[in-house]
Design a protein around this motif. Structure first.
Motif, PDB file in Angstrom:
ATOM      1  N   GLY A 192       0.903  -1.222   0.000  1.00 10.29           N
ATOM      2  CA  GLY A 192      -0.003   0.040   0.062  1.00 10.29           C
ATOM      3  C   GLY A 192       0.649   1.285   0.003  1.00 10.29           C
ATOM      4  O   GLY A 192       0.292   2.248   0.243  1.00 10.29           O
ATOM      5  N   PHE A 193       2.062   1.021  -0.373  1.00 10.98           N
ATOM      6  CA  PHE A 193       2.806   2.381  -0.156  1.00 10.98           C
ATOM      7  C   PHE A 193       3.811   2.310  -1.498  1.00 10.98           C
ATOM      8  O   PHE A 193       4.918   2.260  -1.373  1.00 10.98           O
ATOM      9  CB  PHE A 193       3.798   2.374   0.952  1.00 10.98           C
ATOM     10  CG  PHE A 193       3.109   2.702   2.148  1.00 10.98           C
ATOM     11  CD1 PHE A 193       3.230   3.953   2.730  1.00 10.98           C
ATOM     12  CD2 PHE A 193       2.509   1.846   3.075  1.00 10.98           C
ATOM     13  CE1 PHE A 193       2.441   4.399   3.760  1.00 10.98           C
ATOM     14  CE2 PHE A 193       1.970   2.187   4.214  1.00 10.98           C
ATOM     15  CZ  PHE A 193       1.737   3.325   4.845  1.00 10.98           C
ATOM     16  N   PRO A 194       3.270   2.840  -2.726  1.00 17.72           N
ATOM     17  CA  PRO A 194       4.270   2.804  -3.920  1.00 17.72           C
ATOM     18  C   PRO A 194       5.013   3.762  -3.668  1.00 17.72           C
ATOM     19  O   PRO A 194       4.786   4.906  -3.155  1.00 17.72           O
ATOM     20  CB  PRO A 194       3.013   3.169  -4.988  1.00 17.72           C
ATOM     21  CG  PRO A 194       1.914   3.698  -4.281  1.00 17.72           C
ATOM     22  CD  PRO A 194       1.917   3.210  -2.941  1.00 17.72           C
ATOM     23  N   GLY A 195       6.363   3.652  -4.281  1.00 15.68           N
ATOM     24  CA  GLY A 195       7.293   4.621  -4.261  1.00 15.68           C
ATOM     25  C   GLY A 195       8.241   4.507  -2.982  1.00 15.68           C
ATOM     26  O   GLY A 195       9.285   5.374  -2.943  1.00 15.68           O
ATOM     27  N   MET A 196       7.782   3.714  -2.006  1.00 15.78           N
ATOM     28  CA  MET A 196       8.323   3.630  -0.764  1.00 15.78           C
ATOM     29  C   MET A 196       9.765   2.774  -0.852  1.00 15.78           C
ATOM     30  O   MET A 196       9.675   1.620  -1.185  1.00 15.78           O
ATOM     31  CB  MET A 196       7.587   3.232   0.239  1.00 15.78           C
ATOM     32  CG  MET A 196       8.124   2.897   1.767  1.00 15.78           C
ATOM     33  SD  MET A 196       7.337   2.062   2.836  1.00 15.78           S
ATOM     34  CE  MET A 196       8.196   0.982   3.589  1.00 15.78           C
ATOM     35  N   LEU A 197      10.885   3.463  -0.015  1.00 15.05           N
ATOM     36  CA  LEU A 197      12.201   2.559  -0.356  1.00 15.05           C
ATOM     37  C   LEU A 197      12.322   1.746   0.872  1.00 15.05           C
ATOM     38  O   LEU A 197      13.396   0.957   0.775  1.00 15.05           O
ATOM     39  CB  LEU A 197      13.359   3.417  -0.641  1.00 15.05           C
ATOM     40  CG  LEU A 197      13.332   4.105  -2.125  1.00 15.05           C
ATOM     41  CD1 LEU A 197      14.156   5.188  -2.149  1.00 15.05           C
ATOM     42  CD2 LEU A 197      13.479   3.182  -3.313  1.00 15.05           C
ATOM     43  N   GLN A 226      16.046   7.654  -8.260  1.00 17.98           N
ATOM     44  CA  GLN A 226      14.989   7.868  -9.220  1.00 17.98           C
ATOM     45  C   GLN A 226      13.968   6.571  -9.455  1.00 17.98           C
ATOM     46  O   GLN A 226      14.519   5.687  -9.940  1.00 17.98           O
ATOM     47  CB  GLN A 226      15.381   8.536 -10.471  1.00 17.98           C
ATOM     48  CG  GLN A 226      16.418   9.888 -10.248  1.00 17.98           C
ATOM     49  CD  GLN A 226      15.565  10.830  -9.679  1.00 17.98           C
ATOM     50  OE1 GLN A 226      14.313  11.173 -10.270  1.00 17.98           O
ATOM     51  NE2 GLN A 226      15.853  11.302  -8.656  1.00 17.98           N
ATOM     52  N   VAL A 227      12.696   6.835  -9.234  1.00 19.35           N
ATOM     53  CA  VAL A 227      11.787   5.845  -9.447  1.00 19.35           C
ATOM     54  C   VAL A 227      10.409   6.514 -10.213  1.00 19.35           C
ATOM     55  O   VAL A 227      10.225   7.749 -10.481  1.00 19.35           O
ATOM     56  CB  VAL A 227      11.205   5.117  -8.208  1.00 19.35           C
ATOM     57  CG1 VAL A 227      12.387   4.328  -7.441  1.00 19.35           C
ATOM     58  CG2 VAL A 227      10.567   6.127  -6.947  1.00 19.35           C
ATOM     59  N   GLN A 228       9.600   5.641 -10.614  1.00 16.92           N
ATOM     60  CA  GLN A 228       8.456   6.109 -11.336  1.00 16.92           C
ATOM     61  C   GLN A 228       7.333   5.455 -10.702  1.00 16.92           C
ATOM     62  O   GLN A 228       7.098   4.188 -10.584  1.00 16.92           O
ATOM     63  CB  GLN A 228       8.556   5.784 -12.829  1.00 16.92           C
ATOM     64  CG  GLN A 228       9.746   6.133 -13.756  1.00 16.92           C
ATOM     65  CD  GLN A 228       9.580   7.873 -13.895  1.00 16.92           C
ATOM     66  OE1 GLN A 228       8.274   8.362 -13.988  1.00 16.92           O
ATOM     67  NE2 GLN A 228      10.441   8.623 -14.229  1.00 16.92           N
ATOM     68  N   TYR A 229       6.225   6.153 -10.336  1.00 15.09           N
ATOM     69  CA  TYR A 229       5.158   5.579  -9.671  1.00 15.09           C
ATOM     70  C   TYR A 229       3.791   6.719  -9.621  1.00 15.09           C
ATOM     71  O   TYR A 229       4.268   7.897  -9.834  1.00 15.09           O
ATOM     72  CB  TYR A 229       5.293   5.049  -8.192  1.00 15.09           C
ATOM     73  CG  TYR A 229       5.785   5.966  -7.325  1.00 15.09           C
ATOM     74  CD1 TYR A 229       4.741   6.646  -6.308  1.00 15.09           C
ATOM     75  CD2 TYR A 229       7.221   6.533  -7.035  1.00 15.09           C
ATOM     76  CE1 TYR A 229       5.209   7.797  -5.435  1.00 15.09           C
ATOM     77  CE2 TYR A 229       7.633   7.575  -6.229  1.00 15.09           C
ATOM     78  CZ  TYR A 229       6.460   8.170  -5.437  1.00 15.09           C
ATOM     79  OH  TYR A 229       7.010   9.195  -4.555  1.00 15.09           O
ATOM     80  N   THR A 237       8.650  10.950  -9.399  1.00  8.34           N
ATOM     81  CA  THR A 237      10.013  10.481  -9.698  1.00  8.34           C
ATOM     82  C   THR A 237      10.914  10.290  -8.610  1.00  8.34           C
ATOM     83  O   THR A 237      12.025   9.845  -8.936  1.00  8.34           O
ATOM     84  CB  THR A 237      10.439  11.322 -10.892  1.00  8.34           C
ATOM     85  OG1 THR A 237      10.716  12.728 -10.262  1.00  8.34           O
ATOM     86  CG2 THR A 237       9.738  11.308 -11.936  1.00  8.34           C
ATOM     87  N   MET A 238      10.742  10.574  -7.434  1.00 11.75           N
ATOM     88  CA  MET A 238      11.699  10.353  -6.283  1.00 11.75           C
ATOM     89  C   MET A 238      10.961   9.531  -5.086  1.00 11.75           C
ATOM     90  O   MET A 238       9.712   9.670  -4.708  1.00 11.75           O
ATOM     91  CB  MET A 238      11.920  11.840  -5.783  1.00 11.75           C
ATOM     92  CG  MET A 238      12.947  11.554  -4.589  1.00 11.75           C
ATOM     93  SD  MET A 238      13.696  13.195  -4.096  1.00 11.75           S
ATOM     94  CE  MET A 238      12.167  13.966  -3.404  1.00 11.75           C
TER      95      MET A 238
END
Length: 299
Positions: A192-197, A226-229, A237-238
């Motif tokens: 449930g946390f897209p983009g979370m590292l 850098q990510v895409q979500y 993008t971060m």
């Protein structure tokens, strides 16, 4: 001719050849005598047999054999489940680490001293380091079983830490790479946390994390992988990390909402805290298995 006279004869021939005069022989003997007297004085002042200090005769081979019979023989005295409990890992992994450390640094390899006697084995040196890490034990508490002196145990601990960083640092002590980022993004999106590292925490006070870990240097500079979500139709993008309220107001930190109003905000705070607990539980496991994680060892 005894060993000392034979040594003198060899050195005399090297210095003056076979046809040396009486004057040269007398000069040589005077030089050798002065050298021995000087060496004895230096040994007393800087090392070797120090007057008044009792030398403990440790049976290093007996210590190695006892350790080998207890845990590494076929069959060993203590079974696998006791090994895992006492060494905090399986025997196969432990032996892999011992071999990697010994191959990396010759200091851990068993050799012979000037008298031809076998020195300490890699198992003895690595085991004392692991016991200090696993139990936060003082060095002199490991003397009797493994037959190592306190100073040697401390030295083994230091060499072991350097060797571990040298062998495994590139694989386990690096900043996030593309493979790590892709894997973490996929795992956390399912939760449930897209983009979370990941989450930020440590075994010390939270406010010290950013100042002590070189793995977060880029994060402290405001740079994140850098990510895409997409969230609610917005593209980002971060990547970001979950953190609690004590951390600074950075774009790379997603902190809980203070005094949440409404069901949506309250639900977010609950989910954020639940996922952020992962890193706290991880440190809880590490501290239970390796008490040295709770604080710096005092060797």
């Amino acid at each position: 001719m005894d060993r000392r006279e034979a040594w003198k004869q060899t050195v005399r021939e090297l210095c003056f050849g076979n046809d040396s005069s009486d004057e040269e022989d007398n000069l040589f003997l005077a030089t050798v005598t002065t050298f021995h007297e000087s060496s004895a004085t230096q040994r007393g002042a800087w090392g070797g047999s120090v007057p008044g200090r009792r030398r403990i005769q440790r049976n290093r081979l007996e210590g190695h054999q006892r350790l080998f019979n207890d845990y590494f023989a076929d069959p060993p005295v203590y079974p696998d489940y006791i090994f895992r409990r006492r060494f905090r890992m399986k025997r196969d992994l432990y032996l892999k680490i011992v071999k990697a450390v010994a191959d990396h640094d010759p200091w851990f390899q068993q050799r012979r001293n000037a008298a031809g006697e076998l020195r300490l084995s890699a198992l003895q040196k690595v085991t004392v380091a692991f016991r200090m890490l696993s139990y936060d034990a003082p060095a002199d508490s490991l003397d009797e079983y493994l037959q190592l002196g306190e100073a040697t145990i401390i030295e083994s601990m230091r060499w072991f830490v350097w060797a571990i960083v040298g062998v495994f640092g590139d694989e386990y002590l690096h900043s996030l790479n593309e493979e790590d980022t892709t894997r973490l993004i996929a795992i956390n999106e399912r939760r449930g946390f897209p983009g979370m590292l990941g989450s930020i925490d440590c075994s010390l006070n939270d406010i010290n994390v950013l100042h002590r870990s070189h793995l977060l240097d880029n994060l402290a500079a405001g740079v994140a992988p850098q990510v895409q979500y997409s969230i609610n139709g917005h593209q980002y993008t971060m990547g970001y990390y979950l953190a609690d309220g004590i951390y600074p107001e950075w774009a790379t930190f997603m902190k809980p909402i203070s005094c949440p109003l409404g069901r949506k905000r309250q639900h977010f705070v609950i989910q954020q805290a639940a996922v952020r607990k992962d890193v706290e539980r991880a440190f809880g496991v590490l501290q239970s298995r390796f008490p040295i994680v709770r604080g710096a060892t005092r060797i």
